[in-house]
Design a protein around this motif. Sequence first.
Motif, PDB file in Angstrom:
ATOM      1  N   LEU A 107       1.624   7.660  -3.234  1.00 28.23           N
ATOM      2  CA  LEU A 107       0.503   7.403  -2.337  1.00 28.23           C
ATOM      3  C   LEU A 107       0.796   8.004  -0.965  1.00 28.23           C
ATOM      4  CD1 LEU A 107      -0.184   3.658  -3.154  1.00 28.23           C
ATOM      5  CD2 LEU A 107      -1.834   5.504  -3.449  1.00 28.23           C
ATOM      6  N   ASN A 108      -0.254   8.324  -0.214  1.00 22.02           N
ATOM      7  CA  ASN A 108      -0.034   8.705   1.173  1.00 22.02           C
ATOM      8  C   ASN A 108       0.396   7.468   1.965  1.00 22.02           C
ATOM      9  OD1 ASN A 108      -2.418   7.240   1.836  1.00 22.02           O
ATOM     10  ND2 ASN A 108      -3.680   9.079   1.633  1.00 22.02           N
ATOM     11  N   GLU A 140      -0.881   5.908   4.337  1.00 14.92           N
ATOM     12  CA  GLU A 140      -1.951   4.945   4.618  1.00 14.92           C
ATOM     13  C   GLU A 140      -2.388   4.192   3.368  1.00 14.92           C
ATOM     14  OE1 GLU A 140      -2.193   8.249   5.396  1.00 14.92           O
ATOM     15  OE2 GLU A 140      -1.438   7.954   7.442  1.00 14.92           O
ATOM     16  N   ARG A 141      -1.885   4.603   2.195  1.00 16.99           N
ATOM     17  CA  ARG A 141      -2.231   4.008   0.900  1.00 16.99           C
ATOM     18  C   ARG A 141      -3.734   4.116   0.627  1.00 16.99           C
ATOM     19  NH1 ARG A 141       1.400   1.124  -1.815  1.00 16.99           N
ATOM     20  NH2 ARG A 141      -0.250  -0.131  -2.761  1.00 16.99           N
ATOM     21  N   THR A 142      -4.293   5.285   0.909  1.00 20.46           N
ATOM     22  CA  THR A 142      -5.716   5.535   0.636  1.00 20.46           C
ATOM     23  C   THR A 142      -5.921   6.634  -0.401  1.00 20.46           C
ATOM     24  OG1 THR A 142      -5.829   7.116   2.488  1.00 20.46           O
ATOM     25  CG2 THR A 142      -6.418   4.818   2.951  1.00 20.46           C
ATOM     26  N   GLY A 143      -4.892   7.147  -0.982  1.00 24.98           N
ATOM     27  CA  GLY A 143      -4.975   8.218  -1.962  1.00 24.98           C
ATOM     28  C   GLY A 143      -3.615   8.864  -2.115  1.00 24.98           C
ATOM     29  N   PRO A 195      -6.251  10.048  -5.417  1.00 33.15           N
ATOM     30  CA  PRO A 195      -6.760   9.212  -6.503  1.00 33.15           C
ATOM     31  C   PRO A 195      -5.797   9.063  -7.674  1.00 33.15           C
ATOM     32  CG  PRO A 195      -8.486  10.689  -5.719  1.00 33.15           C
ATOM     33  CD  PRO A 195      -7.213  11.105  -5.032  1.00 33.15           C
ATOM     34  N   ALA A 199      -3.343   6.340  -6.707  1.00 33.16           N
ATOM     35  CA  ALA A 199      -3.976   5.033  -6.545  1.00 33.16           C
ATOM     36  C   ALA A 199      -4.478   4.487  -7.876  1.00 33.16           C
ATOM     37  CB  ALA A 199      -5.121   5.136  -5.537  1.00 33.16           C
ATOM     38  N   SER A 251       4.137   4.500  -1.646  1.00 27.30           N
ATOM     39  CA  SER A 251       4.062   5.687  -0.783  1.00 27.30           C
ATOM     40  C   SER A 251       5.447   6.275  -0.563  1.00 27.30           C
ATOM     41  CB  SER A 251       3.446   5.311   0.562  1.00 27.30           C
ATOM     42  OG  SER A 251       4.319   4.450   1.281  1.00 27.30           O
TER      43      SER A 251
END
Length: 338
Positions: free
Chosen positions: A275-276, A278-281, A283, A286, A303
């Motif tokens: 994950l990046n 920021e844990r936003t992707g 996909p 995630a 991450s």
Amino acid sequence: MITPTPLMRLVAGVWGFKTLAVGVELGLFTRLAGGRTMTVEQAAAEFGLPDRPADLLLAASASLGLLEKSGDSYRNTELAEQFLVEGRPYYFGAQVRYSDLRTYLPWHRIGEALRTDRPLTWDPESQQSMFDTADPAMLAQFWDAMFSTSSFTASALADAYDFSAHRRLLDVGGGAGAFPIEFCRRLPELRATVLDLPHVCVRARERIAEARLTGRIEAVGGDFLADPALPDGHDVILLSMILHDWDEPTNRELLARCHAALPPGGAIVVCELLLNDERTGPPEAALMGMNMLVETEGGRNYSGAEYTAWLTDAGFVDVHTVPFDAPGANGAVVARRA
């Protein structure tokens, strides 16, 4: 202007997967290997299908980039030719079949997993893990799927990280040995050990023998979570697609034992869908995390920053991330023992 079209693409995602899965199940891409072409009428006759379903299957496969059409005939695209033809070095069909047969239906109950925080593909009350099963066919499907995904991932990792500086690799939870097989094919001086459960080592030895690498890769039965120490005598430890199966305390403990098993200067390579920060992707990482909700008790995708912190706390230095593109991982977090 914003439209709901992206949402419709998400809805259609399951249709695309099932089209891919049924193509693999039928052996469509294997039958089209080597440049063979097939018309709708030929497909109908060969697969015992009515004309309408045969037409829809070929058209849908072409829309997904799996087939291409010339005149009235369809042939494999390069993607299908390389990865969906049985017998190819990086055949991916085993992963498709496992996902279709093992995880597709449990995903229909994802709401249940969210509410209970319990896996759906096995029962923690009656099984110690998803590998504790009386179904040998399921286990064979799982390990074939992991080998399928791992083979190309190993190739991509070997392109991104230079293993030639090492002489002895320990692949913790190495399954059927896809990573050391790929590495040892490239590096004649490298020796390797696969550490996994005893019944998994049986399959690993078969794969190693098929690759004619029995003299350079050994499979050692053990439990990397329960054994008091990891095998020593290695200058690099690989954890590939392992840590996402477990929670943070388990992973921290395992990294500490990796540190203890390495000599000064020895390296550790954590290969994962990261994950990046920021844990936003992305996909792939995630959504693999969501799949860990379906398949594990405590697993999730992490991450690069999280792995960096854990490795540093375990005593490793020179921690850095090496990015690459592969089905099983998008990067490796690398560090060394001081």
